[in-house]
Design a protein around this motif. Structure first.
Motif, PDB file in Angstrom:
ATOM      1  N   ARG A  99      -1.727  19.783   8.744  1.00 53.11           N
ATOM      2  CA  ARG A  99      -0.992  18.845   7.868  1.00 53.11           C
ATOM      3  C   ARG A  99      -1.856  17.631   7.542  1.00 53.11           C
ATOM      4  O   ARG A  99      -1.860  17.137   6.419  1.00 53.11           O
ATOM      5  N   ALA A 100      -2.583  17.130   8.537  1.00 50.62           N
ATOM      6  CA  ALA A 100      -3.430  15.943   8.298  1.00 50.62           C
ATOM      7  C   ALA A 100      -4.494  16.261   7.241  1.00 50.62           C
ATOM      8  O   ALA A 100      -4.743  15.452   6.343  1.00 50.62           O
ATOM      9  N   ARG A 101      -5.078  17.459   7.339  1.00 49.53           N
ATOM     10  CA  ARG A 101      -6.151  17.809   6.394  1.00 49.53           C
ATOM     11  C   ARG A 101      -5.628  17.976   4.974  1.00 49.53           C
ATOM     12  O   ARG A 101      -6.347  17.738   4.018  1.00 49.53           O
ATOM     13  N   SER A 102      -4.363  18.395   4.837  1.00 48.55           N
ATOM     14  CA  SER A 102      -3.869  18.663   3.474  1.00 48.55           C
ATOM     15  C   SER A 102      -3.095  17.478   2.884  1.00 48.55           C
ATOM     16  O   SER A 102      -2.611  17.550   1.760  1.00 48.55           O
ATOM     17  N   THR A 103      -2.984  16.395   3.626  1.00 53.01           N
ATOM     18  CA  THR A 103      -2.237  15.225   3.114  1.00 53.01           C
ATOM     19  C   THR A 103      -3.031  14.543   1.990  1.00 53.01           C
ATOM     20  O   THR A 103      -4.238  14.334   2.109  1.00 53.01           O
ATOM     21  N   VAL A 104      -2.315  14.206   0.922  1.00 50.20           N
ATOM     22  CA  VAL A 104      -2.977  13.532  -0.209  1.00 50.20           C
ATOM     23  C   VAL A 104      -3.010  12.025   0.069  1.00 50.20           C
ATOM     24  O   VAL A 104      -1.968  11.364   0.147  1.00 50.20           O
ATOM     25  N   VAL A 105      -4.226  11.505   0.232  1.00 51.24           N
ATOM     26  CA  VAL A 105      -4.420  10.082   0.530  1.00 51.24           C
ATOM     27  C   VAL A 105      -4.850   9.377  -0.753  1.00 51.24           C
ATOM     28  O   VAL A 105      -5.721   9.886  -1.475  1.00 51.24           O
ATOM     29  N   GLY A 123       0.784  -1.231   0.000  1.00 52.24           N
ATOM     30  CA  GLY A 123       0.000   0.000   0.000  1.00 52.24           C
ATOM     31  C   GLY A 123       0.814   1.279   0.000  1.00 52.24           C
ATOM     32  O   GLY A 123       0.307   2.341  -0.311  1.00 52.24           O
ATOM     33  N   LYS A 124       2.110   1.201   0.336  1.00 50.14           N
ATOM     34  CA  LYS A 124       2.899   2.430   0.514  1.00 50.14           C
ATOM     35  C   LYS A 124       3.150   3.136  -0.819  1.00 50.14           C
ATOM     36  O   LYS A 124       3.167   2.486  -1.881  1.00 50.14           O
ATOM     37  N   PRO A 125       3.362   4.461  -0.777  1.00 55.12           N
ATOM     38  CA  PRO A 125       3.682   5.176  -2.011  1.00 55.12           C
ATOM     39  C   PRO A 125       4.917   4.586  -2.694  1.00 55.12           C
ATOM     40  O   PRO A 125       5.861   4.134  -2.023  1.00 55.12           O
ATOM     41  N   LEU A 126       4.900   4.635  -4.030  1.00 59.07           N
ATOM     42  CA  LEU A 126       5.953   3.987  -4.818  1.00 59.07           C
ATOM     43  C   LEU A 126       7.355   4.451  -4.415  1.00 59.07           C
ATOM     44  O   LEU A 126       8.282   3.647  -4.333  1.00 59.07           O
ATOM     45  N   ALA A 127       7.501   5.759  -4.151  1.00 59.37           N
ATOM     46  CA  ALA A 127       8.833   6.282  -3.791  1.00 59.37           C
ATOM     47  C   ALA A 127       9.336   5.596  -2.516  1.00 59.37           C
ATOM     48  O   ALA A 127      10.533   5.333  -2.365  1.00 59.37           O
ATOM     49  N   GLU A 128       8.408   5.278  -1.613  1.00 59.40           N
ATOM     50  CA  GLU A 128       8.822   4.612  -0.366  1.00 59.40           C
ATOM     51  C   GLU A 128       9.207   3.151  -0.629  1.00 59.40           C
ATOM     52  O   GLU A 128      10.042   2.586   0.068  1.00 59.40           O
ATOM     53  N   SER A 129       8.560   2.544  -1.630  1.00 56.59           N
ATOM     54  CA  SER A 129       8.967   1.175  -1.991  1.00 56.59           C
ATOM     55  C   SER A 129      10.382   1.180  -2.555  1.00 56.59           C
ATOM     56  O   SER A 129      11.199   0.316  -2.220  1.00 56.59           O
ATOM     57  N   PRO A 137       0.942   9.013  -8.568  1.00 52.71           N
ATOM     58  CA  PRO A 137       2.165   9.781  -8.308  1.00 52.71           C
ATOM     59  C   PRO A 137       2.046  10.830  -7.202  1.00 52.71           C
ATOM     60  O   PRO A 137       3.032  11.127  -6.541  1.00 52.71           O
ATOM     61  N   ASP A 138       0.853  11.382  -6.979  1.00 51.77           N
ATOM     62  CA  ASP A 138       0.741  12.450  -5.975  1.00 51.77           C
ATOM     63  C   ASP A 138       0.505  11.934  -4.564  1.00 51.77           C
ATOM     64  O   ASP A 138       0.488  12.710  -3.600  1.00 51.77           O
TER      65      ASP A 138
END
Ligand code: NAD
Length: 467
Positions: A295-301, A87-93, A307-308
């Motif tokens: 920060r929590a409200r503006s995080t892109v989930v 599930g993690k963002p690709l950059a983290e993989s 990519p974003d």
């Protein structure tokens, strides 16, 4: 609250594991479901392979360096698979794969050469480090490759062979990693077995295993340690954490808010050493809550493949249910959701990044490990009260202190009862440092030369001087 076991929703059918994509909740692949009785042959082969692998450190170094190159080259193939199942963002993989390669190189270069022992007697004594035999490595689903490599890199460098069991939620990237590494290593030096329990339990208690190195929850760690009693093999346990971040009066809230937020929410909060509780001075409490909530409200989930995306889904349904339960309990206990507070209304296992204010200190989201995208923020009146609250837990993995006066912050950090304490950041680990939890967070030391010696035994030779 008990820690959720993870083997209940990834399905089996006809000896196969069904792997779900947490961004959709749908099955997308299968992996072999190995049966516990297959382990006898696996461990026997690992034992046979050990006889050759243990003999020549130079051969091992060359092979592990080649393995590191192969892992790096395979990054573009492994990373999307890791994101899909974890599930993690690709950059983290990609970062996880880079860390895996770096770890192979780090341990390939460590030399546990013989060491003379001098104690004034007319005897020449020397310590020679010897490998243990087949090592069982059992890991969870939050960092499947990084945590696996933290086990197999030192164990292999030390001359042991390894049988690695990933979580049934995340078998695929590990199997691919194993096949990539296999080309660089002799047969049966590293074997990956995937399947449901009791596969791990049987592996941990197998009489042919000389060291069980386990990362996961505290209840499973206890079961692993109990199982390993049968063979009297060595046990290393890296278990859960409930790290506190203590903010000091002179902290510049806006300056540290991004770092603090991501120290809690990276990998969707599914990090053993994530910040899991924040203690803020009462005078600036409202500012801290609001800075984190913004920060929590503006995080892109979203899906880790988009990519974003900054924050992916929770890895699996039992874990999402646990996060929802902790949050609902906190709200019922009188907490206020300054941001989030609920599961997202979309397919997959998405939970809104959540900042909880006014949480009673005995609410489970404070006292237990939430292991998800939910962060309680608690006010304190005196520093002693904050340190006592930070230490008032059965966990002891990490902790951090945040402030402008670094000497003062370090003096507070020195009072934290944990294995690693940071100032103005959290959970950044060097490959060269010892990694050890205290209290119920762990047994034994991983990381750095200590990780290598954790996979070796001393063998001492005495001979009379001058002969
Ligand atoms: P878990 O304990 O449920 O499972 C971990 C592994 O053990 C999995 O591979 C699982 O299949 C296996 N397993 C389950 N029952 C077993 C048994 N009876 N005998 C042997 N193996 C068994 O943990 P999880 O839910 O997969 O992972 C989350 C936990 O891991 C959290 O508590 C987190 O803090 C911890 N963790 C700790 C560290 C650390 O370094 N201290 C790092 C990452 C995660």
């Amino acid at each position: 609250m008990t820690t959720q076991r993870c083997h209940s929703t990834a399905g089996t059918s006809g000896g196969r594991l069904t792997v779900l994509d947490p961004a959709t909740g749908e099955a997308f692949a299968e992996a072999p479901g190995r049966q516990p009785d297959e382990l006898d042959a696996v461990v026997r082969r690992a034992h046979d392979a050990w006889r050759g692998w243990r003999t020549d450190r130079g051969v091992r170094t060359t092979a592990l360096l080649a393995a590191a190159d192969a892992v790096e080259a395979a990054g573009p193939r492994i990373a999307p698979l890791l994101t899909r199942e974890q599930g993690k963002p690709l950059a983290e993989s990609f970062a996880e794969i880079a860390r895996t390669a770096a770890r192979l190189r780090y341990f390939a270069a460590l030399d546990p050469g013989p060491r003379p022992l001098r104690d004034g007697r007319p005897v020449r004594s020397e310590i020679r480090w010897r490998s243990l035999g087949p090592v069982a490595a059992i890991v969870p689903w939050n960092f499947p490759l990084q945590l696996a490599s933290a086990k197999f890199a030192p164990a292999l460098a030390a001359g042991n062979t390894v049988v690695l069991k990933p979580s049934p939620f995340t078998p695929l990237a590990t199997l691919l990693l194993g096949s990539v590494i296999a080309d660089a290593l002799p047969t049966d030096v590293l074997t990956i077995v995937t399947g449901h329990e009791p596969l791990g339990a049987r592996l941990a208690s197998h009489p042919g295993i000389r060291h069980v190195t386990f990362t996961g929850s505290i209840p499973t760690g206890r079961a692993v340690a109990a199982g390993a009693v049968a063979s009297l093999g060595r046990v290393t346990l890296e278990l859960g954490g409930n790290d506190a971040a203590v903010l000091l009066e002179d902290v510049e809230v806006e300056r540290i808010a991004d770092r603090l937020f991501w120290a809690a929410f990276r990998n969707c909060g599914q990090v053993c050493m994530a910040v899991k509780r924040v203690y803020a001075p009462a005078r600036i409490y409202a500012d801290v809550v609001e800075a984190l909530a913004q920060r929590a409200r503006s995080t892109v989930v979203g899906s880790g493949l988009e990519p974003d995306t900054e924050l992916g889904p929770v890895n699996n349904m039992p874990q999402l249910a646990r996060v929802e339960r902790c949050t609902a309990q906190a709200l019922a206990d009188g907490a206020r959701a300054a941001a989030g507070g609920h599961r997202l209304d979309r397919p997959g296992y998405f939970h809104a990044p959540t900042i909880l204010a006014d949480v009673p200190p005995d609410s489970p989201v404070v006292t237990e490990e939430q292991f998800g995208p939910v962060l309680p923020v608690l006010p304190y009146r005196s520093l002693d009260e904050a340190v006592e609250a930070a230490n008032g837990t059965r966990f002891g993995l990490g902790g951090s202190v945040w402030g402008t006066d670094l000497d003062r912050a370090e003096a507070v950090a020195d009072r934290l009862e944990c294995g690693t304490a940071w100032i103005n950041h959290h959970a950044e680990l060097s490959l060269a440092q010892p990694f050890a939890g205290v209290k119920e967070s762990g047994v034994g030391v991983a990381g750095g030369p200590w990780g290598l010696y954790g996979n070796l035994r001393p063998f001492v030779v005495h001979r009379p001087e001058g002969t």
